[in-house]
Scaffold this motif. Structure first.
Motif, PDB file in Angstrom:
ATOM      1  N   PHE A   1       0.826  -1.188   0.000  1.00 10.05           N
ATOM      2  CA  PHE A   1       0.000   0.000   0.000  1.00 10.05           C
ATOM      3  C   PHE A   1       0.874   1.257   0.000  1.00 10.05           C
ATOM      4  O   PHE A   1       1.992   1.242   0.512  1.00 10.05           O
ATOM      5  CB  PHE A   1      -0.948   0.002   1.202  1.00 10.05           C
ATOM      6  N   PRO A   2       0.347   2.360  -0.550  1.00 13.73           N
ATOM      7  CA  PRO A   2       1.144   3.588  -0.632  1.00 13.73           C
ATOM      8  C   PRO A   2       1.298   4.263   0.721  1.00 13.73           C
ATOM      9  O   PRO A   2       0.554   3.981   1.667  1.00 13.73           O
ATOM     10  CB  PRO A   2       0.318   4.463  -1.592  1.00 13.73           C
ATOM     11  N   PRO A   3       2.261   5.190   0.832  1.00 13.49           N
ATOM     12  CA  PRO A   3       2.478   5.907   2.098  1.00 13.49           C
ATOM     13  C   PRO A   3       1.455   7.012   2.299  1.00 13.49           C
ATOM     14  O   PRO A   3       0.803   7.456   1.343  1.00 13.49           O
ATOM     15  CB  PRO A   3       3.886   6.487   1.925  1.00 13.49           C
ATOM     16  N   THR A   4       1.330   7.479   3.524  1.00 13.56           N
ATOM     17  CA  THR A   4       0.504   8.651   3.808  1.00 13.56           C
ATOM     18  C   THR A   4       1.309   9.916   3.513  1.00 13.56           C
ATOM     19  O   THR A   4       2.537   9.871   3.363  1.00 13.56           O
ATOM     20  CB  THR A   4       0.064   8.685   5.279  1.00 13.56           C
ATOM     21  N   ARG A   5       0.622  11.060   3.471  1.00 13.62           N
ATOM     22  CA  ARG A   5       1.312  12.336   3.277  1.00 13.62           C
ATOM     23  C   ARG A   5       2.286  12.582   4.427  1.00 13.62           C
ATOM     24  O   ARG A   5       3.399  13.057   4.213  1.00 13.62           O
ATOM     25  CB  ARG A   5       0.305  13.486   3.224  1.00 13.62           C
ATOM     26  N   ALA A   6       1.845  12.261   5.650  1.00 14.65           N
ATOM     27  CA  ALA A   6       2.703  12.478   6.813  1.00 14.65           C
ATOM     28  C   ALA A   6       3.969  11.627   6.732  1.00 14.65           C
ATOM     29  O   ALA A   6       5.065  12.083   7.092  1.00 14.65           O
ATOM     30  CB  ALA A   6       1.934  12.163   8.089  1.00 14.65           C
ATOM     31  N   GLU A   7       3.837  10.390   6.257  1.00 18.94           N
ATOM     32  CA  GLU A   7       5.005   9.517   6.119  1.00 18.94           C
ATOM     33  C   GLU A   7       5.968  10.053   5.069  1.00 18.94           C
ATOM     34  O   GLU A   7       7.189  10.022   5.256  1.00 18.94           O
ATOM     35  CB  GLU A   7       4.547   8.096   5.768  1.00 18.94           C
ATOM     36  N   ILE A   8       5.432  10.539   3.951  1.00 24.57           N
ATOM     37  CA  ILE A   8       6.284  11.131   2.916  1.00 24.57           C
ATOM     38  C   ILE A   8       7.033  12.336   3.478  1.00 24.57           C
ATOM     39  O   ILE A   8       8.245  12.487   3.278  1.00 24.57           O
ATOM     40  CB  ILE A   8       5.440  11.537   1.691  1.00 24.57           C
ATOM     41  N   ALA A   9       6.310  13.200   4.202  1.00 24.93           N
ATOM     42  CA  ALA A   9       6.925  14.395   4.774  1.00 24.93           C
ATOM     43  C   ALA A   9       8.021  14.030   5.763  1.00 24.93           C
ATOM     44  O   ALA A   9       9.100  14.645   5.772  1.00 24.93           O
ATOM     45  CB  ALA A   9       5.852  15.245   5.463  1.00 24.93           C
ATOM     46  N   GLN A  10       7.774  13.027   6.586  1.00 24.32           N
ATOM     47  CA  GLN A  10       8.772  12.620   7.586  1.00 24.32           C
ATOM     48  C   GLN A  10      10.018  12.057   6.931  1.00 24.32           C
ATOM     49  O   GLN A  10      11.145  12.410   7.294  1.00 24.32           O
ATOM     50  CB  GLN A  10       8.156  11.590   8.532  1.00 24.32           C
ATOM     51  N   ILE A  11       9.841  11.193   5.945  1.00 22.44           N
ATOM     52  CA  ILE A  11      10.979  10.551   5.289  1.00 22.44           C
ATOM     53  C   ILE A  11      11.833  11.570   4.525  1.00 22.44           C
ATOM     54  O   ILE A  11      13.065  11.512   4.544  1.00 22.44           O
ATOM     55  CB  ILE A  11      10.493   9.434   4.339  1.00 22.44           C
ATOM     56  N   LEU A  12      11.174  12.538   3.879  1.00 16.81           N
ATOM     57  CA  LEU A  12      11.898  13.490   3.038  1.00 16.81           C
ATOM     58  C   LEU A  12      12.239  14.797   3.759  1.00 16.81           C
ATOM     59  O   LEU A  12      12.828  15.705   3.176  1.00 16.81           O
ATOM     60  CB  LEU A  12      11.087  13.787   1.777  1.00 16.81           C
ATOM     61  N   GLY A  13      11.855  14.889   5.039  1.00 16.59           N
ATOM     62  CA  GLY A  13      12.241  16.054   5.823  1.00 16.59           C
ATOM     63  C   GLY A  13      11.429  17.298   5.555  1.00 16.59           C
ATOM     64  O   GLY A  13      11.888  18.416   5.834  1.00 16.59           O
ATOM     65  N   PHE A  14      10.199  17.159   5.035  1.00 16.41           N
ATOM     66  CA  PHE A  14       9.333  18.315   4.842  1.00 16.41           C
ATOM     67  C   PHE A  14       8.822  18.793   6.200  1.00 16.41           C
ATOM     68  O   PHE A  14       8.652  18.001   7.119  1.00 16.41           O
ATOM     69  CB  PHE A  14       8.151  17.971   3.937  1.00 16.41           C
ATOM     70  N   ARG A  15       8.505  20.070   6.281  1.00 16.84           N
ATOM     71  CA  ARG A  15       8.011  20.626   7.546  1.00 16.84           C
ATOM     72  C   ARG A  15       6.573  20.194   7.843  1.00 16.84           C
ATOM     73  O   ARG A  15       6.166  20.135   9.001  1.00 16.84           O
ATOM     74  CB  ARG A  15       8.100  22.148   7.517  1.00 16.84           C
ATOM     75  N   SER A  16       5.804  19.918   6.800  1.00 16.05           N
ATOM     76  CA  SER A  16       4.408  19.534   7.007  1.00 16.05           C
ATOM     77  C   SER A  16       3.955  18.597   5.905  1.00 16.05           C
ATOM     78  O   SER A  16       4.599  18.487   4.851  1.00 16.05           O
ATOM     79  CB  SER A  16       3.501  20.767   7.035  1.00 16.05           C
ATOM     80  N   ALA A  17       2.814  17.948   6.169  1.00 13.96           N
ATOM     81  CA  ALA A  17       2.230  17.063   5.162  1.00 13.96           C
ATOM     82  C   ALA A  17       1.726  17.846   3.960  1.00 13.96           C
ATOM     83  O   ALA A  17       1.576  17.282   2.867  1.00 13.96           O
ATOM     84  CB  ALA A  17       1.097  16.251   5.787  1.00 13.96           C
TER      85      ALA A  17
END
Length: 218
Positions: free
Chosen positions: A24-40
Motif C-alpha cells: 500500500f502507498p504511504p501517507t502524506r505524513a510519512e512522505i513528509a517525515q521521510i523526506l524532511g518536509f516541515r508539514s504534510a
C-alpha cells in the motif's frame, strides 16, 4: 514518457517502494517525515503535481489513496485501486469469500459467494482468494466497505503488512505489528481501536496477506 523533476522522481520512487514492500502507498505524513518536509501539506503539493502529470491518481478523502498509473514506474505488480476487468482479459479464477461462519475455515464452500476471473498481473503476488471488505476500519489505507481484497494465504507476516486475521469467531483486516510476544492489529481509521493479541489469551490465526484490491465502479 512522463517528464518529472528530481524531487518528483524521488517521491514517486518512495511510493513505489512502499507499495512493493507493504502492498500500500504511504501517507502524506510519512512522505513528509521521510523526506524532511516541515508539514504534510508540502508532500500534498508534490503529489498533486505528480497527479497533474499523470504519474499517479489520487482518491480524495483517504490518506493512502494514491495509485500508480504509469506502467513504466510500477515495479510492484500492484496497481492500487482498479476497476474490475472486462471478461475478455480474465484468466485467474478466484473464489469470493463473503461472511465467514464462526469456527469454520475461511475457504469453506458455504462462504463462497461467487468466483471471479481476473488478470493475475494486477497483483504484486498471486492471490488465493478475494475477501469482501466489511466496514471502514481500513479507510485511510484506501480500503473501503464493499471492496474486494485480494489475499494470499500465509501464516506469518512482517510488521507493516496488511493481513487477514482470525480472532476467535471473527475475521478482520488490519495492519500487522508484532513487538516481543504481543501482536497488534492496527486500524487505518482513528474511529477504531487497536486490537492487541496476548499469547495464550486469545484464539488467533493469520489467514493471509493483502496483495491487491479490486473495486467495481458504479
Amino acid at each position: 514518457m512522463i517528464k518529472l523533476t528530481a524531487r518528483q522522481e524521488q517521491i514517486l520512487k518512495l511510493i513505489q517502494d512502499a507499495i512493493e514492500n507493504t502492498g500500500f502507498p504511504p501517507t502524506r505524513a510519512e512522505i513528509a517525515q521521510i523526506l524532511g518536509f516541515r508539514s504534510a501539506n508540502a508532500a500534498e503539493e508534490h503529489l498533486q503535481a505528480l497527479a497533474r502529470k499523470g504519474a499517479i491518481e489520487i482518491s480524495p478523502g483517504t490518506s493512502r489513496g494514491i495509485r500508480l498509473v504509469d506502467a513504466s514506474h510500477d515495479r510492484s505488480g500492484l496497481r492500487g485501486i482498479i476497476p474490475a476487468p472486462h471478461p475478455a482479459v480474465m484468466h485467474l479464477s478466484l473464489p469470493l469469500v463473503g461472511r465467514v461462519a464462526a469456527g469454520s475455515p475461511i475457504l469453506a464452500q458455504e462462504h463462497i459467494d461467487a468466483t471471479y476471473s481476473v488478470d493475475p498481473s494486477l497483483f504484486r503476488s498471486r492471490p488465493d482468494y478475494l475477501l469482501k471488505v466489511r466496514g471502514m476500519s481500513m479507510r485511510d489505507a484506501g480500503i473501503m466497505d464493499g471492496d474486494l481484497l485480494a489475499v494470499k494465504k500465509a501464516d506469518s507476516a512482517k510488521n507493516g503488512e496488511i493481513v487477514v486475521a482470525r480472532l476467535g469467531d471473527d475475521v478482520t483486516v488490519k495492519r500487522y505489528k508484532k513487538s516481543g510476544s504481543v501482536i497488534e492489529l492496527l486500524p487505518e481509521n482513528p474511529d477504531f481501536e487497536t486490537i492487541r493479541v496476548h499469547p495464550g489469551r486469545e484464539e488467533f490465526a493469520l489467514e493471509g496477506l493483502a496483495v491487491g484490491l479490486l473495486r467495481a465502479w458504479s
